[in-house]
Design an enzyme around this catalytic site. Structure first.
Site, short mmCIF file in Angstrom:
data_model
loop_
_atom_site.label_atom_id
_atom_site.label_comp_id
_atom_site.label_asym_id
_atom_site.label_seq_id
_atom_site.Cartn_x
_atom_site.Cartn_y
_atom_site.Cartn_z
N LEU A 87 0.82 -1.21 0.00
CA LEU A 87 0.00 0.00 0.00
C LEU A 87 0.86 1.27 0.00
CD1 LEU A 87 -2.97 -0.89 2.36
CD2 LEU A 87 -2.89 -0.91 -0.13
N CYS A 88 1.90 1.28 -0.82
CA CYS A 88 2.70 2.49 -0.90
C CYS A 88 2.96 2.86 -2.36
CB CYS A 88 4.00 2.35 -0.12
SG CYS A 88 4.85 0.79 -0.40
N GLY A 89 1.93 2.70 -3.19
CA GLY A 89 2.03 3.15 -4.57
C GLY A 89 3.08 2.41 -5.36
N SER A 238 5.68 7.96 -0.20
CA SER A 238 4.94 7.29 -1.26
C SER A 238 3.60 6.77 -0.74
CB SER A 238 5.80 6.15 -1.79
OG SER A 238 5.24 5.58 -2.91
#
Lengths: 284, 131
Positions: A87-89, A238
């Site tokens: 979940l950090c792009g 991010s």
């Protein structure tokens, strides 16, 4: 067309998701600020260490130190720094791409990997890269000894001749919206340009060569530490961005669905009204 | 004549202030610094840096080895880990010492990194000396 009830359930669940992404964004923002402070806090040490290294380079023959020795590169070690969590792009996929392109450039060279972070390890393992070491949960309580231990492992593999070069691949934190994947050569150490502008002679204690020998491992430790700090700040930035986007998208969806809900509600009312009017007409 | 002292680690700036004199554990023996010392770069072993601000009593910082850069009016101590004696947690240091001793006593076990354990023991003992 979905029923009114279905639509309402969807709005409710998206609102829940939005609450979660919003909370994650706030947490990531706080962690990022802390990570940025850590980068700043490391700067005085970095500057001084660099300073001393340059000052010494002028008076030491660096080729005498095993950590400076250039060998023809037949075996390359890559230390890949990624996050432990998702979940950090595009944070992890951008460094992973860097590895893929590095691998395609290094045809005929034996590659081995050290994975720092879960995401990188699964990327490497899934593609059958040769992973010889992994370090998990380094970022949970990021502290310098972790960097020193990673650096120690990489150094001993280089000095023993097991590999001819060590490269760090990680995301460099440029700004909140920009993290750039970089490949940085850790070993052999690229000699710093020496400074000769000193008006005074320095006393070196012990002699420059022994001083250099005790300095270079610390220099390597610090390079790894810096990479970890950069990656950590980049990860949080991010994630913050990704969660911000998710929260906004959820908002857009909620708006759209709320309109659908209203339309559906209205058409139900219209239908009911028509029923009643139709019934009334039949009676009259 | 006072001079500037800074103690920095990769994680933070531990101390910055004006001091009168300083003693540091050089690899080849301890040395003292007063203002106007000849410029010097020295490596330090695990031990304690002692310094005193003008008029104040002596203070100690335990360091795990590192470097000192001495200029005429400024000294910078670089250490990978450093702690001021007033910040040292006695219990934690004792635990670290016990852990290291335990690891060393099991040195038949090939998993034990003797060099690392010995260094850890030395650091713990060094911290305990200051409290």
């Amino acid at each position: 067309m979905a029923t009114l009830k279905q639509l309402r359930t969807r709005v409710a669940s998206i609102k829940n998701i939005q609450r979660v992404t919003n909370a994650m964004q706030l947490v990531a923002a706080a962690r990022m600020r802390k990570a940025q402070e850590d980068i700043l806090a490391a700067r005085p040490y970095a500057d001084k260490l660099e300073n001393i290294l340059r000052r010494l380079s002028g008076s030491v023959d660096t080729t005498l130190n095993p950590m400076f020795v250039e060998r023809p590169v037949e075996r390359l070690a890559v230390a890949l720094i990624t996050s432990d969590r998702g979940l950090c792009g595009g944070f992890n996929s951008s460094v992973s791409r860097q590895v893929t392109s590095l691998a395609s450039e290094s045809e005929g060279i034996d590659l081995s990997f050290a994975a720092i972070g879960r995401k990188g390890r699964s990327f490497l393992v899934n593609r059958d890269y040769n992973v010889v070491a992994d370090y998990m949960d380094v970022f949970r309580d990021l502290a310098f000894p972790a960097a020193a231990s990673i650096a120690g492992d990489l150094t001993s593999r280089f000095v023993s001749g097991e590999v001819d070069r060590v490269v760090l691949v990680y995301n460099e934190f440029r700004s909140v919206s920009q993290q750039i994947p970089v490949a940085h050569q850790l070993l052999p150490i690229v000699p710093a340009e020496s400074v000769e502008d000193e008006s005074e002679e320095f006393i070196f204690e012990p002699d420059p060569r022994r001083l250099m020998d005790s300095l270079v491992p610390r220099h390597v430790n610090f390079q790894v530490w810096r990479a970890l700090l950069e990656s950590n700040a980049g990860e949080q930035a991010s994630r913050m961005q990704a969660m911000d986007n998710a929260t906004k998208n959820a908002g857009d969806l909620i708006e759209q669905l709320t309109q659908d809900v209203n339309k559906a509600r209205q058409s139900t009312i219209t239908l009911e009204l028509m029923d009643i009017i139709g019934g009334a007409e039949a009676v009259v | 004549m006072p001079f500037e002292l800074e103690i920095v680690t990769p994680e933070r700036r531990l101390y910055a202030g004006t001091v009168d004199r300083l003693r540091a554990p050089g690899t080849d023996g301890g040395f003292g610094v007063l203002t106007g010392h000849h410029p010097m770069v020295a490596s330090l072993k695990t031990g304690s840096v002692t310094f005193s601000e003008s008029g104040a009593s002596e203070r100690n910082a335990s360091i795990s080895g590192g470097f000192a850069e001495v200029l005429r009016d400024r000294v910078t101590i670089l250490a990978e880990t450093a702690e001021l004696s007033e910040d040292i947690d006695r219990d934690r240091a004792e635990q670290a010492r016990d852990r290291a001793q335990q690891r060393l006593s099991r040195r038949v076990n090939p998993d034990v990194d003797v060099v690392r354990a010995e260094a850890a023991l030395e650091r713990a003992l060094n911290r305990l000396r200051l409290v």
